[in-house]
Design an enzyme around this catalytic site. Structure first.
Site, PDB file in Angstrom:
ATOM      1  N   CYS A 197      -2.467   9.145   3.191  1.00 11.72           N
ATOM      2  CA  CYS A 197      -2.268   8.807   1.779  1.00 11.72           C
ATOM      3  C   CYS A 197      -3.477   9.140   0.927  1.00 11.72           C
ATOM      4  O   CYS A 197      -3.392   9.130  -0.305  1.00 11.72           O
ATOM      5  CB  CYS A 197      -1.917   7.322   1.635  1.00 11.72           C
ATOM      6  SG  CYS A 197      -3.197   6.222   2.249  1.00 11.72           S
ATOM      7  N   GLU A 254       0.881  -1.172   0.000  1.00 13.90           N
ATOM      8  CA  GLU A 254       0.000   0.000   0.000  1.00 13.90           C
ATOM      9  C   GLU A 254       0.913   1.214   0.000  1.00 13.90           C
ATOM     10  O   GLU A 254       1.497   1.572   1.020  1.00 13.90           O
ATOM     11  CB  GLU A 254      -0.901  -0.036   1.237  1.00 13.90           C
ATOM     12  CG  GLU A 254      -2.160   0.802   1.101  1.00 13.90           C
ATOM     13  CD  GLU A 254      -1.888   2.285   1.194  1.00 13.90           C
ATOM     14  OE1 GLU A 254      -1.858   2.949   0.127  1.00 13.90           O
ATOM     15  OE2 GLU A 254      -1.681   2.783   2.300  1.00 13.90           O
TER      16      GLU A 254
END
Length: 319
Positions: free
Chosen positions: A240, A206
């Protein structure tokens, strides 16, 4: 590595496979969240000035939600799923059985230092794996809390916490794991993937991404401004999925700019640096990186910095 060998032996014994065992370990995580709530809030505040509401929502409530969802569905998830048979398999029993991978490594980043450990850990435990957790060394207080407190809640034959810097993590990756879950930067992700490839270890990487916001001329300007400001400045922008830039017409820009200023003032007051709801950058390196970005553009709202506090004002640059 001693922990890896111990967990491998436990995994081969089949200890983590029964549903009752998995439920017991998941419930232990729930107790960790309840009993260490204040410690979690204090650690995240010390590491990056995370406001109490943000910390409780991100680091605790979201983890509890994941736990409840998992516990409520685990028995169903563990059942074999029978599938249609074709001509070749007519005389067979055809089904999908969900087996655990084995010994799993979870490498967590610093921006949500409890959440990004516990959520993949919940999934790994639910699936019946043994797990080694590596918290980020950048959030020292959260790292210490996880290393000292979490092992007292979980079965140490099946779960371990490793604290390590870059060199130690590189050596850790030399061990054979059956799955690696990494959250972090693309540069480190390449290192993780290269190490995993040597053992053909499957990975989840990720690595974040770009998050543009498109604002049409028919949008509710105030609503858009509040959503963009909340998403951008939540956790001091260190997520993010934070909006990185806005795409809009010139006409919308003229409306959106004052609406954003109002939203920021509503959220953080006229002096955001003094607001108890605005966090700080995690370290000097990241502070200097963002400060350089601000200097390379034109801040039309905010943009003030304070190196001593690692404070970066809610800077917006319209170009």
């Amino acid at each position: 590595m001693e922990q890896s060998q111990r967990l491998r032996a436990t995994w081969l014994s089949g200890k983590t496979r029964p549903m009752e065992y998995r439920v017991a370990q998941l419930e232990a995580l729930g107790r960790f969240l309840d009993e260490k709530k204040q410690d979690i809030l204090e650690a995240t505040t010390a590491d990056m000035g995370k406001p109490p509401f943000e910390a409780e929502f991100t680091e605790i409530l979201l983890c509890k939600n994941e736990l409840h969802e998992t516990l409520n569905n685990l028995s169903r998830w563990m059942k074999d799923k029978h599938v249609d048979k074709n001509l070749v398999t007519q005389l067979d029993s055809a089904f999908i059985r969900k087996d655990p991978y084995g010994v799993v490594l979870i490498i967590a980043p610093w921006n949500c230092p409890i959440y990004v450990i516990l959520v993949p850990l919940i999934g790994a435990i639910a699936a019946g794996n043994c797990v080694i957790v590596k918290p980020s060394e950048m959030t020292k207080n959260s790292e210490r809390l996880v290393a000292e407190a979490l092992p007292s809640y979980l079965d140490n034959d099946c779960f371990a916490v490793v604290t390590a810097g870059v060199q130690e993590t590189t050596r850790l990756l030399e061990n054979k794991f059956d799955y690696i879950f990494f959250t972090g930067s693309p540069s480190v992700g390449r290192i993780v993937m290269a190490a995993a490839a040597k053992h053909l270890t499957p990975v989840t990487l990720e690595l974040g991404g770009k998050n543009p916001c498109y604002v049409s001329d028919t949008c509710d300007v105030q609503n858009v401004a509040r959503r963009v400001a909340w998403g951008r400045f939540y956790n001091a922008g260190q997520t993010c999925i934070a909006p990185e830039y806005v795409l809009c017409s010139v006409e919308m820009r003229e409306k959106l700019l004052p609406a954003l200023q109002k939203a920021i003032t509503d959220f953080y007051g006229p002096k955001p640096q003094e607001s108890p709801d605005f966090g700080r950058m995690v370290g000097d390196k990241h502070f200097q990186r963002v400060q350089t970005l601000l200097r390379s553009g034109r801040a039309v709202i905010g943009g003030q910095t304070d190196e001593k506090e690692r404070y970066v004002g809610e800077g917006l640059d319209f170009t």
